[in-house]
Design a protein around this motif. Structure first.
Motif, PDB file in Angstrom:
ATOM      1  N   ALA B 213       0.844  -1.200   0.000  1.00  0.00           N
ATOM      2  CA  ALA B 213       0.000   0.000   0.000  1.00  0.00           C
ATOM      3  C   ALA B 213       0.877   1.246   0.000  1.00  0.00           C
ATOM      4  N   SER B 214       1.932   1.244   0.818  1.00  0.00           N
ATOM      5  CA  SER B 214       2.823   2.407   0.886  1.00  0.00           C
ATOM      6  C   SER B 214       3.505   2.655  -0.451  1.00  0.00           C
ATOM      7  N   VAL B 215       3.996   1.555  -1.059  1.00  0.00           N
ATOM      8  CA  VAL B 215       4.680   1.686  -2.352  1.00  0.00           C
ATOM      9  C   VAL B 215       3.723   2.275  -3.392  1.00  0.00           C
ATOM     10  N   ILE B 216       2.517   1.721  -3.439  1.00  0.00           N
ATOM     11  CA  ILE B 216       1.554   2.143  -4.457  1.00  0.00           C
ATOM     12  C   ILE B 216       1.110   3.583  -4.233  1.00  0.00           C
ATOM     13  N   ILE B 217       0.833   3.925  -2.974  1.00  0.00           N
ATOM     14  CA  ILE B 217       0.418   5.299  -2.676  1.00  0.00           C
ATOM     15  C   ILE B 217       1.529   6.268  -3.044  1.00  0.00           C
ATOM     16  N   SER B 233       9.636   8.522  -2.926  1.00  0.00           N
ATOM     17  CA  SER B 233       8.175   8.394  -3.009  1.00  0.00           C
ATOM     18  C   SER B 233       7.661   7.302  -2.080  1.00  0.00           C
ATOM     19  N   VAL B 234       8.408   6.192  -2.023  1.00  0.00           N
ATOM     20  CA  VAL B 234       7.976   5.076  -1.173  1.00  0.00           C
ATOM     21  C   VAL B 234       7.959   5.500   0.301  1.00  0.00           C
ATOM     22  N   ILE B 240       2.071   8.857   4.221  1.00  0.00           N
ATOM     23  CA  ILE B 240       0.693   9.151   3.836  1.00  0.00           C
ATOM     24  C   ILE B 240      -0.244   8.024   4.250  1.00  0.00           C
ATOM     25  N   TYR B 241       0.244   6.793   4.086  1.00  0.00           N
ATOM     26  CA  TYR B 241      -0.574   5.651   4.484  1.00  0.00           C
ATOM     27  C   TYR B 241      -0.973   5.770   5.950  1.00  0.00           C
ATOM     28  N   ALA B 264      -6.338  -3.239   2.921  1.00  0.00           N
ATOM     29  CA  ALA B 264      -6.635  -4.073   1.751  1.00  0.00           C
ATOM     30  C   ALA B 264      -7.437  -3.268   0.733  1.00  0.00           C
ATOM     31  N   ILE B 265      -8.392  -2.480   1.233  1.00  0.00           N
ATOM     32  CA  ILE B 265      -9.222  -1.690   0.316  1.00  0.00           C
ATOM     33  C   ILE B 265      -8.368  -0.640  -0.409  1.00  0.00           C
ATOM     34  N   ILE B 266      -7.448  -0.011   0.334  1.00  0.00           N
ATOM     35  CA  ILE B 266      -6.555   0.962  -0.321  1.00  0.00           C
ATOM     36  C   ILE B 266      -5.784   0.302  -1.451  1.00  0.00           C
ATOM     37  N   VAL B 267      -5.207  -0.888  -1.160  1.00  0.00           N
ATOM     38  CA  VAL B 267      -4.420  -1.579  -2.185  1.00  0.00           C
ATOM     39  C   VAL B 267      -5.301  -1.962  -3.369  1.00  0.00           C
ATOM     40  N   ILE B 268      -6.508  -2.453  -3.058  1.00  0.00           N
ATOM     41  CA  ILE B 268      -7.413  -2.859  -4.146  1.00  0.00           C
ATOM     42  C   ILE B 268      -7.740  -1.660  -5.039  1.00  0.00           C
ATOM     43  N   ILE B 269      -8.078  -0.538  -4.403  1.00  0.00           N
ATOM     44  CA  ILE B 269      -8.383   0.656  -5.205  1.00  0.00           C
ATOM     45  C   ILE B 269      -7.176   1.044  -6.056  1.00  0.00           C
ATOM     46  N   ALA B 270      -6.009   1.036  -5.420  1.00  0.00           N
ATOM     47  CA  ALA B 270      -4.796   1.440  -6.149  1.00  0.00           C
ATOM     48  C   ALA B 270      -4.486   0.497  -7.299  1.00  0.00           C
ATOM     49  N   LEU B 271      -4.836  -0.784  -7.136  1.00  0.00           N
ATOM     50  CA  LEU B 271      -4.557  -1.742  -8.200  1.00  0.00           C
ATOM     51  C   LEU B 271      -5.595  -1.655  -9.313  1.00  0.00           C
TER      52      LEU B 271
END
Ligand code: ATP
Ligand code: MG
Lengths: 264, 306
Positions: B213-217, B233-234, B240-241, B264-271
């Motif tokens: 999640a952190s990497v993606i955000i 950024s990471v 931010i996470y 999990a929802i954050i990661v799903i949205i980001a994906l």
């Protein structure tokens, strides 16, 4: 310089899919030899390249470079002597890394890779100089990601990366086949001048008959895993495409079939 | 507690978990290797450090030992994958399971408290020392990733066949990368244990998703032009996470235990977002192009440069 002695390679041995990719290959190349290789699809040309570079090990026979038996060395160890360019322009470079980083990795060939900086100012000057010799403006784009380059540009870069550390042997496997005619011509021209300038011992698979005849000092023809014809410099001089194809049919008993075949 | 202190709390834990996120970045982004060792190695770092501190070792030494424990765990995953030829996901899962028992051995019991004992945060506040550690780690990591070995490591994830043809032993580069990754993850565990004054056997559960999640955000918000930019950024993504999570927890009907679901929802949205956006863009582009082609009719488009 390069010797293959009684090399054989089977795929899927002792199964219904058994395939003899190479059969008792005997090939000796002198330093500075530039050998072109032609043959049908599935003749074993790429397998031959893979055996020499160590991607695959031969089932029997051995490979010698500079009279040293290298058959037991893995690919990454043999690479200190061998430069390669693949057919696929994507294969020879790292797309998410910059041009100068790619060159730095090629520059480290044969050296211990340690913690010193990969791209230094001194190397950058050298890279620029080599790139400018390609004549396609890449020297202006050292920081560009290689993934942004066109197929032709990538192949030119791959060729430079494969050669500029002066390998003992250069293997080219249809490295112009995926390019359109104009760009293929550019890469062929670059290949010719680099090989001549550095006097590299070169093995080049090509699907272009005219090129196979015009380039190099020796031509070999493969079919069904064997070298069926070996033409030296003298005889190569007055060879024509028709004569070559005729000779192929006569020896192999069938027409040369290559889905990428270009006559000239 | 003043009203904005939760932000500083988030920044602090964001920085503490940033090392773990950098570890995840190395495996998932650089090596393109989905390593699940993380959940185990995070706890390994916490456990080694916690136990060493209770046994009177200096906090700095205990922290380094935690880091080293992660290095070893990661190297084992790398060996399983490269020499044992075990599928990447499987090697990570096997190691994660194995580490559960090992971590319990190290801890001796499910929970070790180091409350009131010396830690690296005893004399200096985390908010002062952690940014310094983060800058040092970022500097060293980037210096490494731009070294000859670092370039080979990056190329291993980018075009393995190519870098092998230039003489790099890709088994070795993978082991180095996975090892370093888990070292950083364990470092996070070691620091978190000292900040929270305890090490627990289940401290690492869900870490991998938080790291992702952190990497993606970080990528989504700050971009990733090159490796230096990407790593910064990471780190910011990790902060931010934590802010997002803290904000979510201020919502009345959400509870602390809902954090993993939120993650999990954050990661799903980001994906999901980027791929649906891409499909949408392509459709729009296709419509525009076909309209153009129909209009222009005969005019041929020209090819690109060499
Ligand atoms: N990894 C493999 N497994 C099984 N069979 C293989 C493998 N690689 C090659 N072969 C078979 O070995 C034979 C020789 O293949 P090779 O790729 O060397 O031919 P080639 O001369 O390079 O052909 P082309 O002109 O199509 O590139 C072919 O019949 C091919 O199907
Ligand atoms: Mg081939």
């Amino acid at each position: 310089m390069l010797q293959l002695n009684h090399v054989a390679k089977l795929f899927n041995p002792a199964t219904p899919d058994e395939k003899i990719a190479l059969f008792d290959i005997q090939l000796h190349m002198k330093p500075g030899d530039f050998v072109t290789v032609i043959g049908s699809n599935g003749a074993g040309k790429s397998t031959l390249m893979n055996i020499i570079s160590g991607v695959m090990k031969p089932d029997t026979g051995n490979v010698r470079i500079d009279n040293e038996d290298v058959s037991h060395l893995p690919e990454y160890r043999r690479s200190q002597w061998i430069g390669r360019v693949f057919q696929d322009p994507m294969a020879g470079t790292a797309p998410r890394m910059t041009i100068e980083e790619n060159l730095a990795m090629a520059y480290a060939r044969g050296k211990q890779r340690g913690l010193s900086l990969g791209v230094k100012a001194s190397k950058r000057i050298l890279f620029r100089e080599h790139l400018s010799r390609l004549g396609i403006g890449l020297e202006q784009r050292l920081h560009a990601k290689v993934g942004m380059l066109s197929g032709g540009e990538r192949q030119a870069l791959s060729l430079l990366m494969a050669t500029f550390t002066n390998p003992q042997i250069l293997l080219l496997d249809e490295h112009t086949a995926a390019l359109d005619p104009a760009r293929a011509e550019l890469i062929t021209r670059l290949t010719e001048s680099i090989v001549r300038e550095m006097n590299l011992t070169t093995l080049m698979v090509t699907h272009n008959m005219e090129q196979a005849i015009r380039l190099g000092n020796r031509l070999i023809m493969m079919d069904g895993g064997r070298i069926i014809l070996d033409i030296d410099e003298e005889r190569k001089k007055d060879l024509t495409v028709e004569r070559l194809l005729g000779e192929f049919e006569q020896i192999s008993g069938h027409k040369l079939s290559d889905d990428r075949l270009v006559l000239g | 507690m003043s009203d904005s202190s939760w932000i500083w709390g988030s920044v602090e834990s964001g920085l503490l978990y940033a090392f773990m996120a950098l570890g995840v970045y190395i495996t998932f982004r650089i090596l393109d290797f989905p390593d699940l060792t993380v959940d185990g190695s995070f706890t390994t770092g916490a456990a080694i450090t916690g136990v060493m501190i209770t046994n009177g070792y200096s906090p700095i030494m205990a922290t380094f030992a935690g880091f080293a424990g992660g290095l070893v765990a990661g190297a084992c995953t790398g060996l399983l994958h490269t020499k044992g030829k075990i599928n990447g996901l499987m090697s990570g899962i096997l190691m994660m399971i194995a580490l559960y028992s090992i971590n319990l051995r190290i801890l001796g019991k499910p929970n070790v408290s180091i409350y009131g004992m010396d830690s690296i945060f005893t004399s200096v506040k985390p908010l002062i020392i952690v940014p310094i550690i983060a800058i040092i780690v970022l500097g060293l990591l980037n210096r490494f990733l731009y070294s000859d070995l670092g370039l080979a490591l990056r190329a291993t994830g980018d075009n393995e066949r190519m870098i092998r043809s230039f003489g790099a032993n890709t088994d070795f580069t993978k082991i180095v990368g996975i090892s370093l990754s888990n070292g950083l993850v364990a470092l996070s565990g070691a620091l978190i244990a000292q900040q929270s004054s305890f090490a627990a056997i289940d401290g690492g559960v869900g870490m991998i998703v938080i790291g992702l999640a952190s990497v993606i955000i970080g990528e989504a918000v700050f971009g990733a032009r090159n490796v230096i930019h990407h790593t910064i950024s990471v780190v910011l993504g990790s902060i931010i996470y934590r802010i997002v999570v803290a904000l979510a927890l201020r919502v009345e009907w959400l509870e602390a235990s809902d954090m993993k679901l939120i993650t999990a929802i954050i990661v799903i949205i980001a994906l999901v977002l980027p791929s649906t956006r891409r499909v949408y863009k392509q459709k729009k582009m296709a419509k525009k192009r076909s309209a153009e082609i129909l209009h222009v009719g005969q005019k041929k488009t020209m090819g690109g440069e060499v």
